[in-house]
Design a protein around this motif. Sequence first.
Motif, PDB file in Angstrom:
ATOM      1  N   ILE A   1       0.841  -1.198   0.000  1.00  0.00           N
ATOM      2  CA  ILE A   1       0.000   0.000   0.000  1.00  0.00           C
ATOM      3  C   ILE A   1       0.875   1.246   0.000  1.00  0.00           C
ATOM      4  CG2 ILE A   1      -1.795   1.274   1.228  1.00  0.00           C
ATOM      5  CD1 ILE A   1      -2.696  -1.443   0.078  1.00  0.00           C
ATOM      6  N   LEU A   2       0.582   2.158  -0.918  1.00  0.00           N
ATOM      7  CA  LEU A   2       1.263   3.438  -0.986  1.00  0.00           C
ATOM      8  C   LEU A   2       0.266   4.509  -0.566  1.00  0.00           C
ATOM      9  CD1 LEU A   2       3.025   1.554  -2.751  1.00  0.00           C
ATOM     10  CD2 LEU A   2       3.396   3.466  -4.307  1.00  0.00           C
ATOM     11  N   ALA A   3       0.482   5.116   0.601  1.00  0.00           N
ATOM     12  CA  ALA A   3      -0.499   6.072   1.117  1.00  0.00           C
ATOM     13  C   ALA A   3       0.180   7.132   1.968  1.00  0.00           C
ATOM     14  CB  ALA A   3      -1.551   5.343   1.958  1.00  0.00           C
ATOM     15  N   ASP A   4      -0.112   8.396   1.711  1.00  0.00           N
ATOM     16  CA  ASP A   4       0.449   9.443   2.560  1.00  0.00           C
ATOM     17  C   ASP A   4      -0.267   9.427   3.907  1.00  0.00           C
ATOM     18  OD1 ASP A   4      -1.670  11.722   2.701  1.00  0.00           O
ATOM     19  OD2 ASP A   4      -1.596  11.230   0.568  1.00  0.00           O
ATOM     20  N   SER A   5       0.321  10.052   4.901  1.00  0.00           N
ATOM     21  CA  SER A   5      -0.137   9.936   6.292  1.00  0.00           C
ATOM     22  C   SER A   5      -1.531  10.494   6.524  1.00  0.00           C
ATOM     23  CB  SER A   5       0.859  10.634   7.220  1.00  0.00           C
ATOM     24  OG  SER A   5       1.002  12.002   6.878  1.00  0.00           O
ATOM     25  N   ARG A   6      -2.036  11.348   5.628  1.00  0.00           N
ATOM     26  CA  ARG A   6      -3.377  11.896   5.821  1.00  0.00           C
ATOM     27  C   ARG A   6      -4.462  10.841   5.635  1.00  0.00           C
ATOM     28  NH1 ARG A   6      -4.627  16.744   2.186  1.00  0.00           N
ATOM     29  NH2 ARG A   6      -4.138  15.158   0.648  1.00  0.00           N
ATOM     30  N   LYS A   7      -4.115   9.699   5.046  1.00  0.00           N
ATOM     31  CA  LYS A   7      -5.116   8.649   4.806  1.00  0.00           C
ATOM     32  C   LYS A   7      -5.434   7.851   6.075  1.00  0.00           C
ATOM     33  CE  LYS A   7      -5.004   9.709   0.457  1.00  0.00           C
ATOM     34  NZ  LYS A   7      -4.435   8.833  -0.564  1.00  0.00           N
ATOM     35  N   PHE A   8      -4.605   7.967   7.097  1.00  0.00           N
ATOM     36  CA  PHE A   8      -4.810   7.188   8.320  1.00  0.00           C
ATOM     37  C   PHE A   8      -5.927   7.793   9.159  1.00  0.00           C
ATOM     38  CE2 PHE A   8      -0.663   6.014   6.862  1.00  0.00           C
ATOM     39  CZ  PHE A   8      -0.585   4.655   7.157  1.00  0.00           C
ATOM     40  N   GLY A   9      -6.821   6.932   9.640  1.00  0.00           N
ATOM     41  CA  GLY A   9      -7.971   7.394  10.401  1.00  0.00           C
ATOM     42  C   GLY A   9      -9.126   7.833   9.524  1.00  0.00           C
ATOM     43  N   ARG A  10      -8.984   7.705   8.209  1.00  0.00           N
ATOM     44  CA  ARG A  10     -10.045   8.081   7.271  1.00  0.00           C
ATOM     45  C   ARG A  10     -10.721   6.833   6.727  1.00  0.00           C
ATOM     46  NH1 ARG A  10      -9.000  13.207   5.402  1.00  0.00           N
ATOM     47  NH2 ARG A  10     -11.259  13.317   5.107  1.00  0.00           N
ATOM     48  N   LYS A  11     -11.918   6.989   6.197  1.00  0.00           N
ATOM     49  CA  LYS A  11     -12.607   5.858   5.585  1.00  0.00           C
ATOM     50  C   LYS A  11     -13.522   6.327   4.463  1.00  0.00           C
ATOM     51  CE  LYS A  11     -15.646   5.865   9.631  1.00  0.00           C
ATOM     52  NZ  LYS A  11     -16.052   5.088  10.814  1.00  0.00           N
ATOM     53  N   GLY A  12     -13.519   5.545   3.387  1.00  0.00           N
ATOM     54  CA  GLY A  12     -14.378   5.822   2.250  1.00  0.00           C
ATOM     55  C   GLY A  12     -15.582   4.900   2.254  1.00  0.00           C
ATOM     56  N   PHE A  13     -16.459   5.090   1.279  1.00  0.00           N
ATOM     57  CA  PHE A  13     -17.718   4.338   1.214  1.00  0.00           C
ATOM     58  C   PHE A  13     -17.493   2.852   0.948  1.00  0.00           C
ATOM     59  CE2 PHE A  13     -21.284   2.810  -1.465  1.00  0.00           C
ATOM     60  CZ  PHE A  13     -22.275   2.845  -0.496  1.00  0.00           C
ATOM     61  N   GLY A  14     -16.527   2.528   0.082  1.00  0.00           N
ATOM     62  CA  GLY A  14     -16.323   1.146  -0.326  1.00  0.00           C
ATOM     63  C   GLY A  14     -15.170   0.482   0.409  1.00  0.00           C
TER      64      GLY A  14
END
Length: 253
Positions: A205-218
């Motif tokens: 997984i390649l993800a910047d730190s702002r993605k942590f604690g977030r959630k999308g619909f799918g």
Amino acid sequence: MTQAERHRFILEELDKAGFVTVSDLAKAMDVTMVTVRKDLKVLEDKGLLYRSHGSATSVSPYVSDRSVQVKKLEQVEEKSKIAEKALCYIEDHEAIIIGSGTTVVALAQAIPRNKPLTVLTAAMNVTLALIDMQDVELVQLGGVVRKSSSSVVGHYAEEMLKSFACSKLFLSVDGISLEHGLTTSNMMEAHLNAQMIRSVQKTIILADSRKFGRKGFGKICELEDIDVIITDSGIPEIYREKLEEKGIELVVV
């Protein structure tokens, strides 16, 4: 601790980490989890935090579907560093899958022009980044085009995917949550990503730190279904601890 002291402590912890759990707060303040939940509700009613199941965040955990043209202008330096680090996981003559998203596009752009590879992708912008590389054999999945992500989704892409076996998947996501796992803003894209995970040996997984604690619909998958996360130094400390506990290789650039 008085209620005011507890509230101040909770907000200070949120300010430091961006994320807190009910159980950790109860232990730190030596109170029951019922008390913590009541405190979090009071603070949420004041607009000072966002509650989730068993936790709270300083920003809204929900993400919406946004255009790739907007996303590519955000966290540019972090995404570039993450992409460069991800190159270490790509070996010559491998057959890999590259998902959709601006961070994996940065990876595609960083691949050396003389690197012999087979790349399967649903993302048209990934294909365009690799189209001139003579040593890269490209397989473009077909299907319904999601203009916001410049990628394809749907039955045809999923059926086509079943015809291939790849060693690794490089995937971007919209959200990484301890409770909800990996998510993206589109249900069909989430389903295709889940199929990709099932068709490879290792998921990165390649993800910047702002993605942590977030959630999308799918929902794509649980955290336990992935092998490696590459992110930047802004990752909340609690995620460093929890991911290591789950046996996930965490790489911070």
